[in-house]
Scaffold this active site. Structure first.
Site, PDB file in Angstrom:
ATOM      1  N   CYS A  32     -20.750  64.262   9.479  1.00  0.00           N
ATOM      2  CA  CYS A  32     -20.851  64.574  10.918  1.00  0.00           C
ATOM      3  C   CYS A  32     -22.056  63.865  11.541  1.00  0.00           C
ATOM      4  CB  CYS A  32     -20.997  66.079  11.127  1.00  0.00           C
ATOM      5  SG  CYS A  32     -19.662  67.037  10.415  1.00  0.00           S
TER       6      CYS A  32
HETATM    7  C1  BEZ Z   1     -19.840  66.402   6.361  1.00  0.00           C
HETATM    8  O1  BEZ Z   1     -19.789  66.389   7.574  1.00  0.00           O
HETATM    9  O2  BEZ Z   1     -20.545  65.643   5.762  1.00  0.00           O
HETATM   10  C2  BEZ Z   1     -18.964  67.335   5.590  1.00  0.00           C
HETATM   11  C3  BEZ Z   1     -18.667  68.574   6.101  1.00  0.00           C
HETATM   12  C4  BEZ Z   1     -17.881  69.428   5.357  1.00  0.00           C
HETATM   13  C5  BEZ Z   1     -17.392  69.022   4.114  1.00  0.00           C
HETATM   14  C6  BEZ Z   1     -17.693  67.759   3.624  1.00  0.00           C
HETATM   15  C7  BEZ Z   1     -18.470  66.902   4.378  1.00  0.00           C
END
Ligand code: BEZ
Length: 211
Positions: A45
């Site tokens: 994200c």
């Molecule tokens: C991320 O945004 O890095 C993420 C969020 C939830 C699960 C795996 C990755």
């Protein structure tokens, strides 16, 4: 019921990283992109919001307003924005909705309970100035989205909204487009003075008409 293409995107009021907003007032007459992500302070994200911030001028050029969303509260968004700006060398100045009561996520079907009971998946909705939904994509938490592809879709949507054309696979701004099937070849030749290439009666190309 879930949101579908052609539906009117529902309005809402929400707390965001830039204060309270009314969605429709925020959009005004612009195109809109509303996208959800699973949680703040997560790596994928962080890169997605950084890429979106870095493409600010591209969104502005296309008259697109962008809003992100997760189910985290405003104070968490604000701390995380500092990290995004620091690590992605950008300035996040678009609103991030603090949907801690899951009101907007529920309205837009951003929670997929069999993927995660509480977190939003990576959904993205493109909304036209008339507030109709033009694109919905949903990616899993483990796969970051391609925001250059999102811009490419906006280019296609804005072009096809105003001309009787469609865009072929992998099309990019400037490349030839397809004459829509509802226009006869005879009419297409009159309508597209730059020329019509007939490959098959149902497969006809013309140079991008708005260039
Ligand atoms: C991320 O945004 O890095 C993420 C969020 C939830 C699960 C795996 C990755």
């Amino acid at each position: 019921m879930s949101l579908r293409l052609g539906d009117v995107a529902p309005n809402f009021q929400a707390k965001t990283s830039i204060g309270e907003i009314d969605f429709y007032k925020f959009l005004g007459d612009s195109w809109g992109i509303l996208f959800s992500h699973p949680a703040d302070y997560t790596p994928v994200c962080t890169t997605e919001l950084g890429r979106t911030a870095a493409l600010k001028s591209e969104f502005e050029k296309r008259n697109v307003k962008v809003l992100a969303l997760s189910v985290d509260p405003v104070d968490k968004h604000l701390g995380w924005i500092s990290d995004i700006n620091e690590t992605q060398n950008c300035t996040v100045d678009f609103p991030i909705i603090a949907d801690d009561d899951k009101k907007v996520s529920t309205l837009y079907d951003f929670i997929h309970p069999n993927a995660s009971a509480t977190a939003t998946v990576r959904s993205l909705v493109i909304i036209a100035p008339d507030k109709t939904v033009k694109l919905i994509i949903t990616y899993p938490a483990s796969t970051g989205r391609n925001f250059v592809e999102v811009l490419r879709v906006v280019d296609s949507l804005q072009l096809t909204a105003n001309h009787s054309v469609a865009t072929p696979a992998n099309w990019k701004e400037g490349e030839d487009v397809i004459v829509v099937p509802s226009i006869s070849t005879e009419d297409a030749i009159k309508k597209f003075p730059k020329g019509v290439k007939v490959v098959k009666p149902y497969l006809r190309y013309t140079p991008q008409p708005n260039l």
